[in-house]
Every structure is written in C-alpha cells, then in structure tokens.
Design a protein around this motif. Structure first.
Motif, short mmCIF file in Angstrom:
data_model
loop_
_atom_site.label_atom_id
_atom_site.label_comp_id
_atom_site.label_asym_id
_atom_site.label_seq_id
_atom_site.Cartn_x
_atom_site.Cartn_y
_atom_site.Cartn_z
N CYS A 48 0.79 -1.23 0.00
CA CYS A 48 0.00 0.00 0.00
C CYS A 48 0.82 1.28 0.00
CB CYS A 48 -0.96 0.03 1.20
SG CYS A 48 -1.71 -1.57 1.58
N CYS A 51 1.44 3.82 -3.09
CA CYS A 51 0.48 4.88 -3.39
C CYS A 51 0.19 5.74 -2.16
CB CYS A 51 -0.85 4.28 -3.86
SG CYS A 51 -0.76 3.63 -5.55
N HIS A 52 -0.01 5.09 -1.03
CA HIS A 52 -0.49 5.85 0.13
C HIS A 52 0.62 6.47 0.96
CE1 HIS A 52 -4.77 5.08 -0.26
NE2 HIS A 52 -4.46 3.86 -0.66
N PRO A 67 -8.66 10.56 -8.84
CA PRO A 67 -8.38 10.91 -7.44
C PRO A 67 -6.97 10.50 -7.02
CG PRO A 67 -9.84 9.02 -7.57
CD PRO A 67 -9.69 9.53 -8.97
N ASP A 68 -6.37 11.30 -6.18
CA ASP A 68 -5.09 10.94 -5.58
C ASP A 68 -5.33 9.93 -4.46
OD1 ASP A 68 -3.27 12.46 -7.08
OD2 ASP A 68 -3.85 14.28 -5.99
N PRO A 69 -4.27 9.17 -4.11
CA PRO A 69 -4.43 8.21 -3.01
C PRO A 69 -4.93 8.90 -1.75
CG PRO A 69 -2.36 7.86 -4.14
CD PRO A 69 -2.94 9.11 -4.72
N LYS A 80 -15.14 6.73 8.80
CA LYS A 80 -15.76 5.67 8.00
C LYS A 80 -15.81 4.35 8.77
CE LYS A 80 -15.13 7.69 3.61
NZ LYS A 80 -14.90 7.56 2.20
N THR A 88 -13.52 -0.98 0.33
CA THR A 88 -12.55 -0.29 -0.52
C THR A 88 -11.33 -1.17 -0.74
OG1 THR A 88 -13.21 1.88 0.27
CG2 THR A 88 -11.04 1.72 -0.72
N ASN A 95 -8.54 4.46 -9.47
CA ASN A 95 -7.09 4.55 -9.23
C ASN A 95 -6.58 3.63 -8.12
OD1 ASN A 95 -6.57 6.28 -11.29
ND2 ASN A 95 -6.23 8.09 -10.04
N MET A 96 -7.43 2.86 -7.52
CA MET A 96 -6.96 1.88 -6.53
C MET A 96 -7.40 0.49 -6.95
SD MET A 96 -7.28 1.65 -2.44
CE MET A 96 -7.45 0.07 -1.61
N ILE A 111 -4.60 -5.53 7.87
CA ILE A 111 -4.26 -4.24 7.29
C ILE A 111 -5.19 -3.16 7.82
CG2 ILE A 111 -4.22 -2.89 5.15
CD1 ILE A 111 -2.98 -5.06 3.72
C1 HEC Z 1 -2.24 2.08 -7.23
C2 HEC Z 1 -2.37 2.95 -6.08
C3 HEC Z 1 -2.98 2.41 -4.81
C4 HEC Z 1 -2.60 1.30 -4.09
C5 HEC Z 1 -1.48 0.32 -4.37
C6 HEC Z 1 -3.47 1.28 -2.92
N1 HEC Z 1 -4.36 2.32 -2.95
FE1 HEC Z 1 -5.76 2.78 -1.55
N2 HEC Z 1 -6.42 4.35 -2.64
C7 HEC Z 1 -5.85 4.76 -3.84
C8 HEC Z 1 -6.59 5.90 -4.36
C9 HEC Z 1 -6.30 6.65 -5.64
C10 HEC Z 1 -7.62 6.16 -3.40
C11 HEC Z 1 -8.68 7.27 -3.47
C12 HEC Z 1 -9.87 6.79 -4.25
C13 HEC Z 1 -10.96 7.81 -4.27
O1 HEC Z 1 -10.84 8.86 -3.66
O2 HEC Z 1 -11.98 7.51 -4.91
C14 HEC Z 1 -7.46 5.17 -2.34
C15 HEC Z 1 -8.28 5.11 -1.23
C16 HEC Z 1 -8.07 4.26 -0.17
C17 HEC Z 1 -8.83 4.27 1.04
C18 HEC Z 1 -9.94 5.23 1.41
C19 HEC Z 1 -11.24 4.60 1.12
C20 HEC Z 1 -12.41 5.44 1.40
O3 HEC Z 1 -13.46 4.82 1.57
O4 HEC Z 1 -12.32 6.68 1.44
C21 HEC Z 1 -8.32 3.28 1.84
C22 HEC Z 1 -8.79 2.88 3.24
C23 HEC Z 1 -7.26 2.65 1.10
N3 HEC Z 1 -7.13 3.26 -0.12
C24 HEC Z 1 -6.51 1.60 1.58
C25 HEC Z 1 -5.52 0.95 0.84
C26 HEC Z 1 -4.82 -0.22 1.31
C27 HEC Z 1 -5.02 -0.86 2.66
C28 HEC Z 1 -3.96 -0.59 0.33
C29 HEC Z 1 -3.01 -1.76 0.31
C30 HEC Z 1 -3.63 -3.09 0.40
C31 HEC Z 1 -4.11 0.36 -0.76
N4 HEC Z 1 -5.09 1.26 -0.41
C32 HEC Z 1 -3.39 0.32 -1.93
C33 HEC Z 1 -4.75 4.19 -4.49
C34 HEC Z 1 -4.09 3.05 -4.09
#
Ligand code: HEC
Length: 120
Positions: A48, A51-52, A67-69, A80, A88, A95-96, A111
């Motif tokens: 994670c 991106c995050h 959207p950005d991470p 939430k 999610t 983008n995720m 996680i």
């Molecule tokens: C390729 C990039 C990427 C990876 C890798 C990634 N994320 Fe994300 N994540 C994003 C993006 C972009 C958003 C925002 C999406 C949006 O705003 O709609 C997001 C949003 C989220 C959110 C917010 C959800 C919400 O309801 O607002 C959570 C929690 C999250 N990610 C957890 C994780 C976790 C845990 C992992 C690893 C298992 C992970 N992400 C891996 C790009 C990524």
C-alpha cells in the motif's frame, strides 16, 4: 432438598455463562479490532505504501488524472466504518486496484487494524 437447589443454581450459572460467553465471542469476532496490527503493518508496507505513502499520508504517488491516493491519517477516514474501508480494500476505487484476489479476509483485517492506527 438443599443439594437440589445448589445443583439448579449452578446449572443456571453454567447456562448464563455459556450464553454470555457466546455473545462476547460473536461481538469480538469481526473486523478491525481482531486484526493483528504488526502483521497488517508488514502487509501495508509491501502493498500500500507505493500509493499511500510510508505513513499513509497519501504522499506515495501522484496520478495524472483521477483521485489521488487517500490520506489515511485524515479524520474523514477515521469516521468511516470498518465495512466501508473493508469494501474499498477488497473491491478497489478509481485509481486503486481491488485486493480481494491477493489478500485473504484475514490479511485485509490485519491491514485494516493497522490503518486504524494511522487515522488520528
Ligand atoms: C495504485 C495505487 C494504490 C494502491 C497500491 C493502494 N491504494 Fe488505496 N487508494 C488509492 C486511491 C487513488 C484512493 C482514493 C480513491 C478515491 O478517492 O476515490 C485510495 C483510497 C483508499 C482508502 C480510502 C477509502 C475510502 O473509503 O475513502 C483506503 C482505506 C485505502 N485506499 C486503503 C488501501 C490499502 C489498505 C492498500 C493496500 C492493500 C491500498 N489502499 C493500496 C490508491 C491506491
């Protein structure tokens, strides 16, 4: 006569204990509280942070569009529900990528438990 009473009381005690024990178990079972934070951290770093960001600050990667991470330290994430965040992680967002094919339920729970320690 007295012995029968004691027997009955202890039966009631046993049944009540079992009942409450079961309720406590069922309530304790789901989601973040039961996750292993240390294991969650390892998985988070592996999957994670790209991106995050290393601390979940949303500073890992900037996309050209969409959207950005999410900033996982923000209060809006804290508000939430476990179910929302779980969804999610499992199903992804714009983008995720979805993680349900790569992470088991248990790993996602770990996680999520770690993510819960990030949000202030
Ligand atoms: C390729 C990039 C990427 C990876 C890798 C990634 N994320 Fe994300 N994540 C994003 C993006 C972009 C958003 C925002 C999406 C949006 O705003 O709609 C997001 C949003 C989220 C959110 C917010 C959800 C919400 O309801 O607002 C959570 C929690 C999250 N990610 C957890 C994780 C976790 C845990 C992992 C690893 C298992 C992970 N992400 C891996 C790009 C990524």
């Amino acid at each position: 006569m007295k012995r029968r009473w004691i027997l009955r009381l202890s039966t009631v005690g046993l049944v009540t204990g079992l009942l409450f024990g079961t309720v406590a178990f069922v309530q304790a079972e789901p989601k973040a509280q039961s996750g292993d934070v240390a294991r969650g951290k390892t998985l988070f770093v592996r999957h994670c942070t790209g991106c995050h960001g290393p601390e979940g600050g949303g500073d890992g990667y900037k996309f050209h569009s969409g959207p950005d991470p999410a900033k996982l330290t923000s209060p809006s994430i804290r508000k939430k529900s476990d179910d929302d965040l779980f969804q999610t992680i499992h199903e992804g967002k714009p983008n995720m990528p979805p993680w349900n094919t790569r992470l088991s339920q248990e790993e996602s729970r770990d996680i999520l438990a770690y993510v819960r320690t990030l949000a202030k």
